[in-house]
Design a protein around this motif. Structure first.
Motif, short mmCIF file in Angstrom:
data_model
loop_
_atom_site.label_atom_id
_atom_site.label_comp_id
_atom_site.label_asym_id
_atom_site.label_seq_id
_atom_site.Cartn_x
_atom_site.Cartn_y
_atom_site.Cartn_z
N HIS A 4 1.75 17.47 -18.63
CA HIS A 4 0.57 18.17 -18.47
C HIS A 4 0.46 19.00 -17.21
O HIS A 4 -0.04 19.36 -16.51
N GLY A 5 2.12 18.86 -16.47
CA GLY A 5 2.18 19.20 -15.36
C GLY A 5 2.38 18.69 -14.06
O GLY A 5 2.23 19.53 -13.22
N THR A 6 2.23 17.54 -14.24
CA THR A 6 1.20 17.00 -12.63
C THR A 6 2.15 15.55 -12.10
O THR A 6 3.00 14.89 -12.86
N ARG A 7 2.27 15.74 -11.19
CA ARG A 7 2.23 14.45 -10.61
C ARG A 7 1.90 13.45 -10.83
O ARG A 7 0.91 13.06 -10.53
N VAL A 8 3.39 12.33 -11.63
CA VAL A 8 2.93 11.45 -11.93
C VAL A 8 3.24 9.99 -11.43
O VAL A 8 5.10 9.58 -11.78
N VAL A 9 3.21 8.98 -10.20
CA VAL A 9 4.16 7.55 -9.64
C VAL A 9 3.35 6.79 -10.88
O VAL A 9 2.05 6.32 -10.77
N ALA A 10 4.64 6.22 -11.21
CA ALA A 10 4.05 4.76 -12.00
C ALA A 10 4.67 3.67 -11.10
O ALA A 10 5.90 3.47 -11.09
N LEU A 11 3.91 2.99 -10.68
CA LEU A 11 4.62 1.51 -9.78
C LEU A 11 3.95 0.48 -10.89
O LEU A 11 2.65 -0.07 -10.70
N PRO A 12 4.58 -0.24 -11.41
CA PRO A 12 4.58 -1.88 -12.36
C PRO A 12 4.68 -2.71 -10.70
O PRO A 12 5.10 -2.74 -10.41
N GLY A 13 3.17 -3.44 -12.05
CA GLY A 13 2.95 -4.82 -10.30
C GLY A 13 1.44 -5.46 -10.82
O GLY A 13 0.59 -4.49 -11.92
N ASP A 14 1.61 -6.10 -10.02
CA ASP A 14 -0.03 -7.27 -9.82
C ASP A 14 -0.55 -6.50 -8.71
O ASP A 14 -0.04 -6.76 -7.74
N VAL A 15 -1.94 -6.43 -9.37
CA VAL A 15 -2.90 -5.42 -7.73
C VAL A 15 -3.09 -6.94 -7.62
O VAL A 15 -3.95 -6.99 -6.44
N GLY A 16 -3.45 -8.03 -7.55
CA GLY A 16 -3.64 -9.14 -6.98
C GLY A 16 -2.29 -9.20 -5.63
O GLY A 16 -2.51 -9.69 -5.09
N ASP A 17 -1.00 -8.83 -6.02
CA ASP A 17 -0.60 -8.48 -4.79
C ASP A 17 -0.77 -7.76 -3.85
O ASP A 17 -0.97 -6.60 -3.80
N GLY A 18 -0.74 -8.30 -2.47
CA GLY A 18 -1.17 -7.01 -1.34
C GLY A 18 0.03 -6.33 -1.91
O GLY A 18 -0.59 -5.12 -0.84
N GLY A 19 1.06 -6.55 -1.84
CA GLY A 19 2.03 -5.86 -1.47
C GLY A 19 1.80 -4.83 -2.50
O GLY A 19 2.17 -3.66 -1.71
N HIS A 20 1.91 -5.37 -3.45
CA HIS A 20 1.70 -3.59 -4.34
C HIS A 20 0.60 -2.86 -4.46
O HIS A 20 1.00 -1.58 -4.79
N ARG A 21 -0.35 -3.53 -3.46
CA ARG A 21 -1.77 -3.19 -3.35
C ARG A 21 -1.25 -1.74 -2.05
O ARG A 21 -1.39 -0.66 -2.16
N GLU A 22 -0.68 -1.89 -0.98
CA GLU A 22 -0.33 -1.57 -0.39
C GLU A 22 0.63 0.00 -0.92
O GLU A 22 0.88 1.38 -0.33
N ALA A 23 1.40 -0.23 -1.35
CA ALA A 23 2.88 0.71 -2.16
C ALA A 23 1.39 1.64 -3.08
O ALA A 23 1.85 2.47 -3.02
N LEU A 24 1.13 1.21 -3.62
CA LEU A 24 -0.04 2.30 -4.31
C LEU A 24 -0.89 3.12 -3.10
O LEU A 24 -0.90 4.48 -3.64
N VAL A 25 -1.14 2.69 -2.25
CA VAL A 25 -1.89 4.10 -1.42
C VAL A 25 -0.56 4.30 -0.14
O VAL A 25 -1.01 5.53 -0.87
N ALA A 26 0.65 4.03 -0.65
CA ALA A 26 1.26 4.61 0.07
C ALA A 26 2.28 5.61 -0.58
O ALA A 26 2.43 6.68 -0.22
N ALA A 27 1.74 5.38 -1.89
CA ALA A 27 2.34 6.52 -3.16
C ALA A 27 1.30 7.83 -3.41
O ALA A 27 1.78 8.63 -3.15
N ALA A 28 0.89 7.10 -2.89
CA ALA A 28 -0.88 8.30 -2.65
C ALA A 28 -0.66 9.28 -1.89
O ALA A 28 -0.77 10.11 -1.84
N ARG A 29 -0.74 8.51 -0.33
CA ARG A 29 -0.49 9.31 0.84
C ARG A 29 1.03 10.04 0.63
O ARG A 29 1.21 11.77 1.26
N GLU A 30 2.11 9.75 0.11
CA GLU A 30 3.45 10.61 0.12
C GLU A 30 2.22 11.55 -0.43
O GLU A 30 3.60 12.92 -0.71
N LEU A 31 1.66 11.53 -2.05
CA LEU A 31 1.84 12.71 -2.44
C LEU A 31 0.30 13.94 -1.95
O LEU A 31 0.16 14.96 -2.54
#
Length: 233
Positions: free
Chosen positions: A48-75
């Motif tokens: 649909h023409g939008t930017r999409v970042v796919a980050l596989p991981g476990d939401v129970g992992d604090g490092g993964h949660r940090e990466a999700l928010v960092a990706a949003a910040r980059e967008l």
């Protein structure tokens, strides 16, 4: 351009909502545990023409949660956080007298602790958005007593309470706990494999309820998708 994080986005409601948001121009950060299935969902959204970042991981992992928010910040920031990732605690579901305590701990960790951890990580961006929104995907099992659904329901009831308190503490945000109702999903099949799910609605059928919330922005609170669909009709 609005940006959303959607957890549990590889299948079911998470994927259906992510694709619907992409169709409306949202940029997305998508999470799920299985990389190959998540990438399929991301490709569908990217069509649909939008930017999409796919980050596989476990939401129970604090490092993964940090990466999700960092990706949003980059967008460019974060306008919407959807906590959709869920664990049942036992597959298939069992009565409380047979529920493994470790399974209950997993359900609480994924459905409650990880959801709060992601909110904590994302709050600075949500506050800065001007329209920051949190959607906690709940369940009717959080409010009704169904046999074998005790552990899962308890975790979703705890998530509802966290959402209610967050709404009080963060009046500048919209915080909605949303019970999507019965759906034909892999999660339900894992919970009750002996049941025939064919009569249950597909996740895509309840997505308009979430889109109505985002368009109309009612007060923070707990909503059910069937009721919202009636209002949106």
């Amino acid at each position: 351009m609005a940006v959303a994080i959607v957890t549990g986005a590889s299948k079911g409601l998470g994927r259906a909502l992510a694709v619907a948001l992409a169709r409306r121009g949202w940029d997305l950060v998508l999470d799920a545990r299985t990389a190959s299935v998540l990438e399929e969902a991301a490709r569908e959204a990217r069509a649909h023409g939008t930017r999409v970042v796919a980050l596989p991981g476990d939401v129970g992992d604090g490092g993964h949660r940090e990466a999700l928010v960092a990706a949003a910040r980059e967008l460019g920031g974060l306008d919407l956080l959807v906590s959709n990732a869920s664990a049942l605690g036992a597959e298939p579901l069992v009565r409380l007298d047979a529920l493994p305590l470790e399974g209950l701990r997993v359900a609480l960790e994924v459905n409650v602790v990880a959801a709060l951890g992601l909110v904590q990580e994302a709050l600075p961006l949500l506050r800065a958005s001007g329209a920051g929104t949190v959607i906690a995907v709940s369940s009717d099992a959080a409010a009704e007593a169904y046999g074998t659904w005790g552990g899962y329901g308890a975790s979703k009831a705890a998530l509802d309470q966290l959402a209610a308190v967050l709404a009080v503490e963060e009046p500048g945000l919209r915080v909605w706990a949303v019970d999507p109702g019965d759906m034909r999903t892999d999660l339900y099949r894992a919970a009750v494999p002996v049941d025939d799910p064919s009569g249950r609605p597909l996740p895509e059928s309840v997505v308009p309820a979430f889109l109505w919330l985002l368009a109309e922005r009612p007060a923070s609170g707990r909503y059910t998708a069937p009721a919202l669909l009636e209002v949106a009709a």
